[in-house]
Write an enzyme that holds these catalytic residues in place. Structure first.
Site, PDB file in Angstrom:
ATOM      1  N   GLY A 244       0.862  -1.239  -0.138  1.00 14.68           N
ATOM      2  CA  GLY A 244       0.058  -0.055  -0.003  1.00 14.68           C
ATOM      3  C   GLY A 244       0.778   1.200  -0.037  1.00 14.68           C
ATOM      4  O   GLY A 244       0.357   2.414  -0.177  1.00 14.68           O
ATOM      5  N   GLU A 281       4.187  -6.476   1.994  1.00 16.13           N
ATOM      6  CA  GLU A 281       3.536  -6.777   0.701  1.00 16.13           C
ATOM      7  C   GLU A 281       3.585  -5.701  -0.264  1.00 16.13           C
ATOM      8  O   GLU A 281       2.638  -5.482  -0.984  1.00 16.13           O
ATOM      9  CB  GLU A 281       2.222  -7.705   0.830  1.00 16.13           C
ATOM     10  N   PRO A 282       4.803  -5.127  -0.550  1.00 11.23           N
ATOM     11  CA  PRO A 282       4.557  -3.753  -1.340  1.00 11.23           C
ATOM     12  C   PRO A 282       4.540  -4.303  -2.834  1.00 11.23           C
ATOM     13  O   PRO A 282       5.079  -5.346  -3.328  1.00 11.23           O
ATOM     14  CB  PRO A 282       5.988  -3.169  -0.941  1.00 11.23           C
ATOM     15  N   GLY A 283       3.725  -3.485  -3.707  1.00 12.56           N
ATOM     16  CA  GLY A 283       3.904  -3.729  -5.255  1.00 12.56           C
ATOM     17  C   GLY A 283       4.291  -2.547  -5.742  1.00 12.56           C
ATOM     18  O   GLY A 283       5.140  -2.453  -6.356  1.00 12.56           O
ATOM     19  N   ARG A 284       3.314  -1.468  -5.835  1.00 14.53           N
ATOM     20  CA  ARG A 284       3.552  -0.312  -6.204  1.00 14.53           C
ATOM     21  C   ARG A 284       4.886   0.341  -6.257  1.00 14.53           C
ATOM     22  O   ARG A 284       5.700   0.785  -7.046  1.00 14.53           O
ATOM     23  CB  ARG A 284       2.622   0.825  -6.107  1.00 14.53           C
ATOM     24  N   ARG A 321      -5.293   4.006 -15.600  1.00 13.27           N
ATOM     25  CA  ARG A 321      -5.512   4.503 -14.234  1.00 13.27           C
ATOM     26  C   ARG A 321      -6.145   6.148 -14.316  1.00 13.27           C
ATOM     27  O   ARG A 321      -7.049   6.265 -13.349  1.00 13.27           O
ATOM     28  CB  ARG A 321      -4.122   4.249 -13.616  1.00 13.27           C
ATOM     29  N   TYR A 325      -9.351   5.794 -11.789  1.00 17.66           N
ATOM     30  CA  TYR A 325      -9.342   6.498 -10.519  1.00 17.66           C
ATOM     31  C   TYR A 325      -8.724   7.982 -10.317  1.00 17.66           C
ATOM     32  O   TYR A 325      -8.829   8.663  -9.556  1.00 17.66           O
ATOM     33  CB  TYR A 325      -8.108   6.089  -9.865  1.00 17.66           C
ATOM     34  N   CYS A 352     -12.011   4.943 -28.952  1.00 20.77           N
ATOM     35  CA  CYS A 352     -13.103   5.567 -29.589  1.00 20.77           C
ATOM     36  C   CYS A 352     -14.061   6.094 -28.372  1.00 20.77           C
ATOM     37  O   CYS A 352     -15.317   5.882 -28.225  1.00 20.77           O
ATOM     38  CB  CYS A 352     -14.115   4.540 -30.392  1.00 20.77           C
ATOM     39  N   TYR A 382       0.736  -1.160 -12.286  1.00 20.75           N
ATOM     40  CA  TYR A 382      -0.537  -1.356 -12.678  1.00 20.75           C
ATOM     41  C   TYR A 382      -0.757  -0.366 -13.885  1.00 20.75           C
ATOM     42  O   TYR A 382      -1.968   0.271 -14.154  1.00 20.75           O
ATOM     43  CB  TYR A 382      -1.560  -0.643 -11.363  1.00 20.75           C
TER      44      TYR A 382
HETATM   45  N1  LLP Z   1      -1.195  -6.984  -0.864  1.00 18.63           N
HETATM   46  C1  LLP Z   1      -2.681  -7.382  -1.125  1.00 18.63           C
HETATM   47  C2  LLP Z   1      -3.591  -8.267  -0.453  1.00 18.63           C
HETATM   48  C3  LLP Z   1      -3.250  -6.269  -2.271  1.00 18.63           C
HETATM   49  O1  LLP Z   1      -4.425  -6.604  -2.441  1.00 18.63           O
HETATM   50  C4  LLP Z   1      -2.415  -5.473  -2.637  1.00 18.63           C
HETATM   51  C5  LLP Z   1      -2.788  -4.471  -3.805  1.00 18.63           C
HETATM   52  C6  LLP Z   1      -0.884  -5.420  -2.472  1.00 18.63           C
HETATM   53  C7  LLP Z   1      -0.411  -6.158  -1.287  1.00 18.63           C
HETATM   54  C8  LLP Z   1      -0.030  -4.461  -2.842  1.00 18.63           C
HETATM   55  O2  LLP Z   1      -0.280  -3.013  -2.765  1.00 18.63           O
HETATM   56  P1  LLP Z   1       0.561  -1.992  -3.445  1.00 18.63           P
HETATM   57  O3  LLP Z   1       1.892  -1.725  -2.524  1.00 18.63           O
HETATM   58  O4  LLP Z   1       0.832  -2.055  -4.667  1.00 18.63           O
HETATM   59  O5  LLP Z   1      -0.065  -0.576  -3.402  1.00 18.63           O
HETATM   60  N2  LLP Z   1      -5.187  -1.122  -9.683  1.00 18.63           N
HETATM   61  C9  LLP Z   1      -4.883  -0.068  -8.528  1.00 18.63           C
HETATM   62  C10 LLP Z   1      -4.145  -0.709  -7.497  1.00 18.63           C
HETATM   63  C11 LLP Z   1      -5.098  -2.083  -6.831  1.00 18.63           C
HETATM   64  C12 LLP Z   1      -4.268  -2.543  -5.473  1.00 18.63           C
HETATM   65  C13 LLP Z   1      -4.763  -4.017  -5.201  1.00 18.63           C
HETATM   66  N3  LLP Z   1      -4.088  -4.483  -4.195  1.00 18.63           N
HETATM   67  C14 LLP Z   1      -4.258   1.001  -8.985  1.00 18.63           C
HETATM   68  O6  LLP Z   1      -3.671   0.996 -10.332  1.00 18.63           O
HETATM   69  O7  LLP Z   1      -3.916   1.817  -8.188  1.00 18.63           O
END
Ligand code: LLP
Length: 423
Positions: A244, A281-284, A321, A325, A352, A382
């Site tokens: 997050g 659990e970072p992604g972004r 995005r 959002y 379109c 994303y």
């Molecule tokens: N863990 C869980 C269980 C999650 O559902 C997510 C993201 C993460 C970790 C990683 O979160 P992050 O660090 O990336 O914020 N499509 C949206 C974001 C959806 C996130 C879904 N879950 C966007 O483009 O902003």
């Protein structure tokens, strides 16, 4: 308006005397010429550095990369090499990870509606753990165990019931959520008892994820304190505190660093007994600013007294995005990086519909012309993973650059790809 800020670009970005951008020692214009546009260009060194910073901040085997942010074979191999565990949210993500050679024991499975097939694959492969999201899922695992599948290690996803400052579509910590077991109505405790007494699973911990693109550290601290309070009396060995962490998309944004995020975690978990495994659990925050998307400008339409529309050769299909959002991006010409962006335009795609807008009101360099390149930074998370084939636009190529070499890691879709599923 000023030139694009270098802090928004991948870390190895450099600009030559003529104002042309290179990443990883390769000129962006050369990449566009070789691989076409639109193309996602990822800075491999940047990716490796953010992985290493996360591992340094949270510890060995404590960082679980959320593959939904960006997944292909090359990136999961890179993450695996850098010592990150992988969060997969579907059987599809799990397939890509396993197929790339990542050991099952380094993958963790998520999802609020895991199918029996997905659970069967996860239990058979022997994932590190499965994060259970619902009572229905507990029953599904019990059925599969009764069929002879091994009992998995499991964590329970808890919804701590807090408001988080981010877009409602990516906010997951509140009571009104499809995710997890609610703490406030007693479901969380009931789930713990249920899982503990089940022979079909080995309950090892609890999990929360409060939302995505969160930049207010107090939100994490509040949620994590609630989780720690719940966790301590349970005497379990593991806790996962989610992803997050937000990132800066524009010059107006600021976001905490990985280390600042780790400092918050340290404070919030200071009451934990020794020896507890604390995962994040970072992604972004691992991948977003490692990439830019480079497009070609195809149409420039000035409307006197209204605005100028600049159309690029992608749009909502490679970056939904802004539409989903209201996310804000910046744009710049990778051949004129230091030019002041004193003109304004609406940057739109080739789809379109009028809503196919990448940037509502973008400062850009004067005199944009058909055939110019236009890049948007911070598209590493994303973007490609949410790309579509709307209007049968083939998905872009993905190129990794490092040490003066550009390598194609996901090829551009072809027209043939667009009909490969038709029977
Ligand atoms: N863990 C869980 C269980 C999650 O559902 C997510 C993201 C993460 C970790 C990683 O979160 P992050 O660090 O990336 O914020 N499509 C949206 C974001 C959806 C996130 C879904 N879950 C966007 O483009 O902003």
């Amino acid at each position: 308006m000023n030139a694009i800020e270098m802090r928004l670009l991948p870390r190895t970005a450099s600009v030559n005397a003529d104002g042309a951008l290179s990443i990883g020692g390769v000129a962006v214009a050369e990449i566009a010429a070789q691989f076409g546009t639109p193309t996602f260009i990822y800075d491999e060194q940047h990716l490796r550095e953010t992985c290493r910073e996360a591992v340094a901040a949270f510890g060995e085997d404590r960082v679980i990369y959320a593959t939904k942010a960006f997944i292909n074979t090359a990136v999961v191999q890179l993450m695996n090499e850098e010592g990150l565990l992988l969060d997969v949210a579907t059987g599809g993500e799990l397939f890509v990870a396993l197929n790339a050679g990542v050991p099952a024991s380094r993958c963790v499975m998520h999802g609020n509606n895991k199918s029996e097939d997905e659970l069967r694959t996860a239990m058979t492969a022997g994932l590190r753990h499965i994060v259970i999201d619902s009572f229905d899922e507990i029953e599904r695992i019990e059925r599969l165990h009764a069929e002879g599948l091994p009992a998995p290690r499991v964590q329970l996803r808890i919804t701590p019931g807090l408001h988080v400052e981010t877009h409602a579509y990516v906010s997951t910590g509140q009571d009104d959520s499809k995710f997890g077991f609610n703490l406030n109505n007693g479901d969380a405790h009931r789930a713990v008892e249920r899982a503990r007494s089940s022979q079909a699973m080995d309950l090892v911990g609890i999990h929360c994820h409060i939302g995505s693109n969160v930049v207010t550290v107090a939100n994490f601290e509040d949620a994590w304190r609630v989780m720690v309070e719940l966790f301590v009396p349970l005497s379990l060995p593991e806790i996962t505190l989610g992803g997050g962490l937000g990132v800066a998309y524009t010059a107006d944004d600021t976001a905490p660093t990985m280390q600042q995020w780790a400092d918050v975690l340290k404070r919030a978990t200071s009451a934990l007994p020794e020896g507890i495994a604390v995962y994040v659990e970072p992604g972004r925050s691992i991948v977003a600013s490692a990439a830019i998307t480079v497009y070609s400008v195809g149409t420039v339409k000035p409307i006197d007294g209204i605005r100028t529309y600049v159309s690029v050769d992608g749009g909502m299909s490679d970056n939904p995005r802004p539409m989903m959002y209201g996310s804000v991006y910046e744009a710049f010409d990778p051949l004129r990086v230091i030019a002041p962006r004193s003109a304004k335009a609406r940057i739109v795609g080739k789809h379109c519909e009028s809503g196919d807008i990448l940037i509502l009101d973008a400062p850009i360099a004067e005199g944009v012309q058909v055939g110019d390149l236009l890049a948007t930074p911070v598209t590493g998370a994303y973007g490609y993973t949410m790309a579509s084939n709307y209007n049968k636009v083939p998905r872009p190529a993905i190129v990794f650059v490092a040490n003066g070499v550009a390598r194609l890691v996901t090829r551009r879709e072809t027209l043939e790809d667009l009909i490969r599923l038709d029977v």
